[in-house]
Design a protein around this motif. Structure first.
Motif, PDB file in Angstrom:
ATOM      1  N   ARG A 102     -89.203 -30.542 -21.103  1.00 39.15           N
ATOM      2  CA  ARG A 102     -88.603 -29.414 -20.485  1.00 39.15           C
ATOM      3  C   ARG A 102     -87.176 -29.212 -21.321  1.00 39.15           C
ATOM      4  NH1 ARG A 102     -87.625 -30.464 -14.626  1.00 39.15           N
ATOM      5  NH2 ARG A 102     -90.078 -30.108 -14.943  1.00 39.15           N
ATOM      6  N   LEU A 170     -87.204 -20.659 -14.716  1.00 38.55           N
ATOM      7  CA  LEU A 170     -88.531 -20.876 -14.177  1.00 38.55           C
ATOM      8  C   LEU A 170     -88.816 -22.192 -14.587  1.00 38.55           C
ATOM      9  CD1 LEU A 170     -90.420 -17.656 -14.799  1.00 38.55           C
ATOM     10  CD2 LEU A 170     -89.690 -18.293 -12.555  1.00 38.55           C
ATOM     11  N   SER A 172     -86.719 -24.494 -14.355  1.00 39.56           N
ATOM     12  CA  SER A 172     -85.760 -25.532 -13.696  1.00 39.56           C
ATOM     13  C   SER A 172     -86.691 -26.077 -12.482  1.00 39.56           C
ATOM     14  CB  SER A 172     -84.638 -24.690 -13.018  1.00 39.56           C
ATOM     15  OG  SER A 172     -83.977 -25.508 -11.971  1.00 39.56           O
ATOM     16  N   SER A 173     -86.067 -27.572 -12.091  1.00 40.22           N
ATOM     17  CA  SER A 173     -86.817 -28.063 -11.070  1.00 40.22           C
ATOM     18  C   SER A 173     -86.464 -27.748  -9.672  1.00 40.22           C
ATOM     19  CB  SER A 173     -86.700 -29.750 -11.189  1.00 40.22           C
ATOM     20  OG  SER A 173     -87.422 -29.965 -12.171  1.00 40.22           O
ATOM     21  N   ARG A 178     -85.639 -21.590  -9.326  1.00 43.63           N
ATOM     22  CA  ARG A 178     -86.937 -20.832  -9.587  1.00 43.63           C
ATOM     23  C   ARG A 178     -87.309 -19.625  -8.743  1.00 43.63           C
ATOM     24  NH1 ARG A 178     -89.102 -26.175  -9.315  1.00 43.63           N
ATOM     25  NH2 ARG A 178     -90.259 -25.610  -7.372  1.00 43.63           N
ATOM     26  N   TRP A 179     -86.822 -19.667  -7.568  1.00 42.12           N
ATOM     27  CA  TRP A 179     -86.814 -18.406  -6.886  1.00 42.12           C
ATOM     28  C   TRP A 179     -85.960 -17.487  -7.561  1.00 42.12           C
ATOM     29  CZ3 TRP A 179     -82.896 -15.681  -4.344  1.00 42.12           C
ATOM     30  CH2 TRP A 179     -83.488 -14.726  -3.887  1.00 42.12           C
ATOM     31  N   GLY A 181     -85.104 -17.165 -10.811  1.00 40.01           N
ATOM     32  CA  GLY A 181     -85.886 -16.680 -12.047  1.00 40.01           C
ATOM     33  C   GLY A 181     -87.148 -15.631 -11.538  1.00 40.01           C
ATOM     34  N   GLY A 182     -87.889 -15.807 -10.616  1.00 40.60           N
ATOM     35  CA  GLY A 182     -88.908 -15.150 -10.190  1.00 40.60           C
ATOM     36  C   GLY A 182     -88.432 -13.976  -9.846  1.00 40.60           C
TER      37      GLY A 182
END
Length: 229
Positions: A102, A170, A172-173, A178-179, A181-182
């Motif tokens: 990553r 996206l 990221s943990s 991530r939301w 980024g989405g």
């Protein structure tokens, strides 16, 4: 969709207190690894304020001399800054022991962001004739002539651009990150399909609105979820 100087200035003003609150929260919690993300709403605020100035300069009887410098400042964020900023933010979240693959992907994204951003923005800085903002269907089209135009189609170029910005988020943990980024990626797809004539302006406007959620993301009740990048 119709935008205006008022819309840009309202978003810029709304993001200021959210950005300040985000920075103050990270400082109070001694969460220095979150500070880059915390500053993001402030940078989006500055970018939207610059677009507001572009709108004012393009208005009949407006200060036309402000259009080019404000547009150049706006495109610094759109074409260069965000491409490197988000990979660096996610890299910064866990500098000690992130997963090797990553981290390597994020480093590659950062290098690509720096190179692509320099290739997109520096020619505009050096040659003002390559940039001519105009109003199209109630939105701003910055009408730039780019070095890669002769080799890469607009669709392919904007797709690479969108992936370079959204992919690090996206990776990221953190579920909340991530939301985010989405949502950024979703805004990209909507803008690309519906507002291609003013892609840069409209997507950055949507992204600026979404950046207001970073205050909520930074206050994740599970610090580990945000820490691990």
């Amino acid at each position: 969709m119709c935008f205006s100087s008022s819309a840009s200035f309202v978003v810029a003003a709304a993001l200021l207190p959210l950005g300040v609150a985000s920075v103050r929260y990270c400082l109070a919690q001694r969460r220095s690894e979150l500070l880059p993300l915390a500053f993001s709403p402030l940078f989006f605020s500055a970018q939207q304020a610059l677009e507001g100035v572009v709108w004012l300069g393009l208005a009949p009887g407006g200060p036309g001399w402000l259009v080019h410098p404000a547009a150049l400042g706006y495109l610094f964020f759109a074409y260069a800054f965000w491409l490197a900023w988000f990979p660096w933010c996610v890299l910064h979240l866990n500098r000690q022991a992130p997963p090797a693959l990553r981290r390597r992907l994020l480093q590659i994204a950062l290098v690509l962001g720096l190179l692509v951003g320099a290739g997109l923005w520096l020619p505009l800085l050096l040659d003002g004739s390559l940039l001519e903002p105009v109003v199209v269907n109630g939105s701003l089209n910055y009408t730039t002539t780019l070095l890669a135009d002769r080799w890469i189609s607009l669709g392919l170029g904007s797709t690479v651009y969108g992936l370079l910005i959204s992919a690090p988020l996206l990776l990221s943990s953190s579920p909340r990150l991530r939301w985010f980024g989405g949502c950024i990626l979703g805004a990209f797809l909507i803008t690309h399909l519906a507002y291609g004539y003013a892609f840069t302006s409209v997507w950055c406007f949507f992204s600026a609105l979404l950046s207001g959620s970073l205050y909520w993301i930074l206050r994740d009740p599970d610090p580990h979820a945000v820490l691990v990048a």
